[in-house]
Design a protein around this motif. Structure first.
Motif, mmCIF file in Angstrom:
data_model
loop_
_atom_site.group_PDB
_atom_site.id
_atom_site.type_symbol
_atom_site.label_atom_id
_atom_site.label_comp_id
_atom_site.label_asym_id
_atom_site.label_seq_id
_atom_site.Cartn_x
_atom_site.Cartn_y
_atom_site.Cartn_z
ATOM 1 N N GLY A 10 0.835 -1.211 0.000
ATOM 2 C CA GLY A 10 0.000 0.000 0.000
ATOM 3 C C GLY A 10 0.862 1.250 0.000
ATOM 4 O O GLY A 10 0.602 2.190 0.752
ATOM 5 N N SER A 13 -0.102 5.574 -1.350
ATOM 6 C CA SER A 13 -0.808 6.715 -0.753
ATOM 7 C C SER A 13 -0.591 6.748 0.750
ATOM 8 O O SER A 13 -0.081 5.793 1.343
ATOM 9 C CB SER A 13 -2.305 6.681 -1.103
ATOM 10 O OG SER A 13 -3.009 5.864 -0.211
ATOM 11 N N GLY A 14 -0.987 7.864 1.348
ATOM 12 C CA GLY A 14 -0.984 7.994 2.800
ATOM 13 C C GLY A 14 0.354 7.640 3.446
ATOM 14 O O GLY A 14 1.428 8.066 2.987
ATOM 15 N N LYS A 39 -1.950 3.514 -11.540
ATOM 16 C CA LYS A 39 -2.094 4.658 -10.634
ATOM 17 C C LYS A 39 -0.798 4.896 -9.842
ATOM 18 O O LYS A 39 -0.441 6.026 -9.511
ATOM 19 C CB LYS A 39 -3.253 4.347 -9.664
ATOM 20 C CG LYS A 39 -3.693 5.493 -8.810
ATOM 21 C CD LYS A 39 -4.968 5.163 -8.035
ATOM 22 C CE LYS A 39 -4.688 4.392 -6.769
ATOM 23 N NZ LYS A 39 -5.870 4.175 -5.928
ATOM 24 N N ASP A 62 -2.478 -7.554 -5.014
ATOM 25 C CA ASP A 62 -3.738 -7.300 -4.309
ATOM 26 C C ASP A 62 -3.680 -8.115 -3.021
ATOM 27 O O ASP A 62 -3.717 -9.347 -3.058
ATOM 28 C CB ASP A 62 -4.922 -7.750 -5.182
ATOM 29 C CG ASP A 62 -6.258 -7.572 -4.471
ATOM 30 O OD1 ASP A 62 -6.268 -7.291 -3.255
ATOM 31 O OD2 ASP A 62 -7.294 -7.722 -5.140
ATOM 32 N N ALA A 90 -0.655 -1.887 3.936
ATOM 33 C CA ALA A 90 -1.941 -1.827 3.217
ATOM 34 C C ALA A 90 -3.062 -2.336 4.107
ATOM 35 O O ALA A 90 -2.873 -3.246 4.915
ATOM 36 C CB ALA A 90 -1.869 -2.672 1.947
ATOM 37 N N THR A 112 -7.710 -9.064 3.611
ATOM 38 C CA THR A 112 -6.700 -8.062 3.233
ATOM 39 C C THR A 112 -5.773 -7.693 4.391
ATOM 40 O O THR A 112 -4.579 -7.481 4.196
ATOM 41 C CB THR A 112 -7.405 -6.755 2.751
ATOM 42 O OG1 THR A 112 -8.383 -7.107 1.776
ATOM 43 C CG2 THR A 112 -6.410 -5.774 2.169
ATOM 44 N N TYR A 175 -13.126 -4.495 10.832
ATOM 45 C CA TYR A 175 -11.807 -3.839 10.866
ATOM 46 C C TYR A 175 -11.129 -4.098 12.214
ATOM 47 O O TYR A 175 -9.952 -4.448 12.264
ATOM 48 C CB TYR A 175 -11.998 -2.342 10.623
ATOM 49 C CG TYR A 175 -10.726 -1.529 10.561
ATOM 50 C CD1 TYR A 175 -9.787 -1.711 9.551
ATOM 51 C CD2 TYR A 175 -10.466 -0.540 11.512
ATOM 52 C CE1 TYR A 175 -8.630 -0.932 9.493
ATOM 53 C CE2 TYR A 175 -9.314 0.243 11.450
ATOM 54 C CZ TYR A 175 -8.400 0.035 10.438
ATOM 55 O OH TYR A 175 -7.252 0.801 10.377
ATOM 56 N N LYS A 179 -7.579 -6.132 12.851
ATOM 57 C CA LYS A 179 -6.399 -5.510 13.457
ATOM 58 C C LYS A 179 -6.002 -6.216 14.750
ATOM 59 O O LYS A 179 -4.816 -6.290 15.084
ATOM 60 C CB LYS A 179 -6.644 -4.016 13.694
ATOM 61 C CG LYS A 179 -6.703 -3.188 12.408
ATOM 62 C CD LYS A 179 -5.365 -3.149 11.654
ATOM 63 C CE LYS A 179 -5.389 -2.226 10.454
ATOM 64 N NZ LYS A 179 -4.111 -2.195 9.705
ATOM 65 N N ILE A 205 -1.482 2.842 15.480
ATOM 66 C CA ILE A 205 -1.649 4.137 14.812
ATOM 67 C C ILE A 205 -2.962 4.744 15.293
ATOM 68 O O ILE A 205 -4.008 4.099 15.269
ATOM 69 C CB ILE A 205 -1.639 3.949 13.278
ATOM 70 C CG1 ILE A 205 -0.306 3.323 12.843
ATOM 71 C CG2 ILE A 205 -1.867 5.279 12.570
ATOM 72 C CD1 ILE A 205 -0.271 2.813 11.428
ATOM 73 N N GLY A 207 -4.165 7.669 14.144
ATOM 74 C CA GLY A 207 -4.795 8.452 13.094
ATOM 75 C C GLY A 207 -3.731 9.154 12.276
ATOM 76 O O GLY A 207 -2.681 9.514 12.801
ATOM 77 N N ALA A 208 -4.006 9.263 10.996
ATOM 78 C CA ALA A 208 -3.112 10.021 10.109
ATOM 79 C C ALA A 208 -4.012 10.754 9.129
ATOM 80 O O ALA A 208 -5.016 10.192 8.678
ATOM 81 C CB ALA A 208 -2.176 9.076 9.359
ATOM 82 N N LYS A 217 -11.943 8.037 -1.879
ATOM 83 C CA LYS A 217 -12.344 6.614 -1.851
ATOM 84 C C LYS A 217 -13.514 6.407 -0.894
ATOM 85 O O LYS A 217 -14.177 5.392 -0.907
ATOM 86 C CB LYS A 217 -11.165 5.736 -1.395
ATOM 87 C CG LYS A 217 -10.065 5.594 -2.418
ATOM 88 C CD LYS A 217 -9.067 4.544 -1.932
ATOM 89 C CE LYS A 217 -7.681 5.083 -1.829
ATOM 90 N NZ LYS A 217 -6.747 4.270 -1.097
ATOM 91 N N PHE A 233 -5.730 14.854 13.199
ATOM 92 C CA PHE A 233 -4.719 13.812 12.985
ATOM 93 C C PHE A 233 -3.371 14.388 12.559
ATOM 94 O O PHE A 233 -3.297 15.485 12.011
ATOM 95 C CB PHE A 233 -5.205 12.823 11.918
ATOM 96 C CG PHE A 233 -6.309 11.898 12.382
ATOM 97 C CD1 PHE A 233 -6.603 11.763 13.729
ATOM 98 C CD2 PHE A 233 -7.040 11.152 11.469
ATOM 99 C CE1 PHE A 233 -7.609 10.903 14.163
ATOM 100 C CE2 PHE A 233 -8.042 10.300 11.895
ATOM 101 C CZ PHE A 233 -8.330 10.170 13.238
ATOM 102 N N TYR A 243 7.683 4.183 11.394
ATOM 103 C CA TYR A 243 7.994 2.949 10.650
ATOM 104 C C TYR A 243 9.519 2.836 10.479
ATOM 105 O O TYR A 243 10.111 1.776 10.682
ATOM 106 C CB TYR A 243 7.389 2.980 9.243
ATOM 107 C CG TYR A 243 5.911 2.705 9.061
ATOM 108 C CD1 TYR A 243 5.022 2.655 10.131
ATOM 109 C CD2 TYR A 243 5.379 2.491 7.782
ATOM 110 C CE1 TYR A 243 3.659 2.407 9.925
ATOM 111 C CE2 TYR A 243 4.040 2.238 7.575
ATOM 112 C CZ TYR A 243 3.176 2.206 8.641
ATOM 113 O OH TYR A 243 1.850 1.962 8.426
#
Ligand SMILES: NC(=O)c1ccc[n+]([C@@H]2O[C@H](COP(=O)([O-])OP(=O)(O)OC[C@H]3O[C@@H](n4cnc5c(N)ncnc54)[C@H](OP(=O)(O)O)[C@@H]3O)[C@@H](O)[C@H]2O)c1
Length: 318
Positions: A10, A13-14, A39, A62, A90, A112, A175, A179, A205, A207-208, A217, A233, A243
């Motif tokens: 992933g 992005s972000g 992309k 994926d 991701a 995922t 979710y 996690k 985490i 929040g970001a 999305k 955030f 990280y």
């Protein structure tokens, strides 16, 4: 400098993109493992140009599809042959989305965020074991705080849409289950991989900020909430730096099987039955994780379900 080879899932992005910028900027070889190749290509090119590092590579995967993960890993082995750091960044989380299954018939969030990373790690662990300082990092979430309530448990009855157990579909429950499962895998893998010298970590985490693209999305109604959250955030670069520190710093070289908070303190299991004041402090603070994460029976169940799901796929393939 000790140059590392790093996979970041992933990475387009972000936090994943910010982490790619950080590792590439520090001169490491980065393999961006991204779902959408077209992309992600301009993002890869931009990072390579800005950092002056042409060892930023893009590979398609994926994380919700076992076949795609297997293809990624076999391509990876042929092309790169070595791996020091594996960052499972991701994740699937989509406010307001309907119930969905992965191509393997597994609830998409668990597929995922837990089973997919498990499979990728298992398929690459021999490369990691050849590294003299192998580290795996799981991107956790403060949503697991829900398990501070001793009545909350991972609900294994909806992973394959099992009949006879109707529960209203909830993105949040799926979710948080995924996690929590990922945190349990962190602790379990630390023991399983200790002899191979592979260290495993998890980062909670809180929040970001979401990029414009990530916001798009999200369904329009939920986007308003996400925009409000964004005001509170930290930018993705903050977590990307965590990280980097976890995966490269000497101070964690001999550490494994830990869950870090945003200050990189090692979080401890919460006290159960500590009283209302303790409960409130634990709920609002960032020093403890739910003791449920250490439940050995549930951990074994998570591990065996991940083995079963991913093995079932490999049997289907053979
Ligand atoms: N942001 C927060 O507030 C927050 C809070 C707690 C935890 N986290 C955790 O932090 C990590 C990064 O989140 P973020 O905020 O940076 O999110 P983000 O900007 O939405 O990025 C998520 C990344 O995951 C990728 N991804 C999603 N499903 C995938 C799949 N099936 N296969 C491959 N890649 C897939 C996305 O790719 P596409 O662009 O193709 O969709 C994207 O690159 C996640 O693990 C998340 O759970 C974030």
């Amino acid at each position: 400098m000790n140059q590392k080879t790093v996979i970041i899932t992933g990475a387009n992005s972000g936090i994943g993109k910010a982490a790619t910028q950080k590792f590439a900027g520090e001169g490491h070889t980065v393999i961006m493992a991204c779902r959408n190749h077209d992309k992600s290509q301009p993002i890869r090119d931009q990072i390579a140009t800005e950092t002056g590092n042409d060892r930023v590579h893009l590979e398609q995967v994926d994380m919700g599809s076992f076949e795609s993960i297997r293809d990624f890993c076999s391509t990876y082995r042929e092309k790169y042959q070595e791996l020091d750091i594996l960052i499972h960044n991701a994740a699937y989380f989509n406010h307001g989305a309907p119930y969905k299954q992965s191509p393997d018939g597994i609830e998409i969030t668990f597929a995922t965020n837990a089973a997919g990373p498990f499979l990728m790690t298992m398929l690459l662990r021999d490369l990691l074991s050849d590294s003299d300082d192998a580290r795996i990092l799981h991107a956790g979430s403060n949503i697991i705080k829900h398990f501070l309530n001793p009545k909350k448990e991972i609900d294994f009855d909806h992973l394959r849409n099992e009949p006879g157990n109707p529960r209203e579909h909830s993105v949040y429950i799926n979710y948080r289950n995924s996690k929590m499962a990922l945190l349990m895998l962190t602790f379990k893998m630390a023991k399983e991989f200790a002899d191979a010298g592979i260290k495993t970590y998890s980062l909670q985490i809180n929040g970001a900020t979401m990029s414009k693209e990530a916001l798009m999305k999200v369904k329009p109604g939920w986007r308003i909430i996400a925009r409000i959250q964004n005001l509170f955030f930290r930018p993705p670069e903050f977590t990307a730096n965590l990280y980097y520190e976890i995966c490269t710093s000497k101070r964690f070289r001999d550490t494994t099987g830990v869950h870090f908070n945003h200050k990189l303190d090692v979080m401890q299991p919460a006290k159960v039955d500590g009283g209302i004041i303790t409960d409130i402090k634990q709920g609002v603070g960032a020093d403890v994780y739910p003791a449920y994460a250490l439940n050995e029976d549930v951990t074994e169940k998570v591990w065996s379900i991940c083995c079963e799901l991913t093995l079932a796929h490999s049997k289907l393939k053979s």
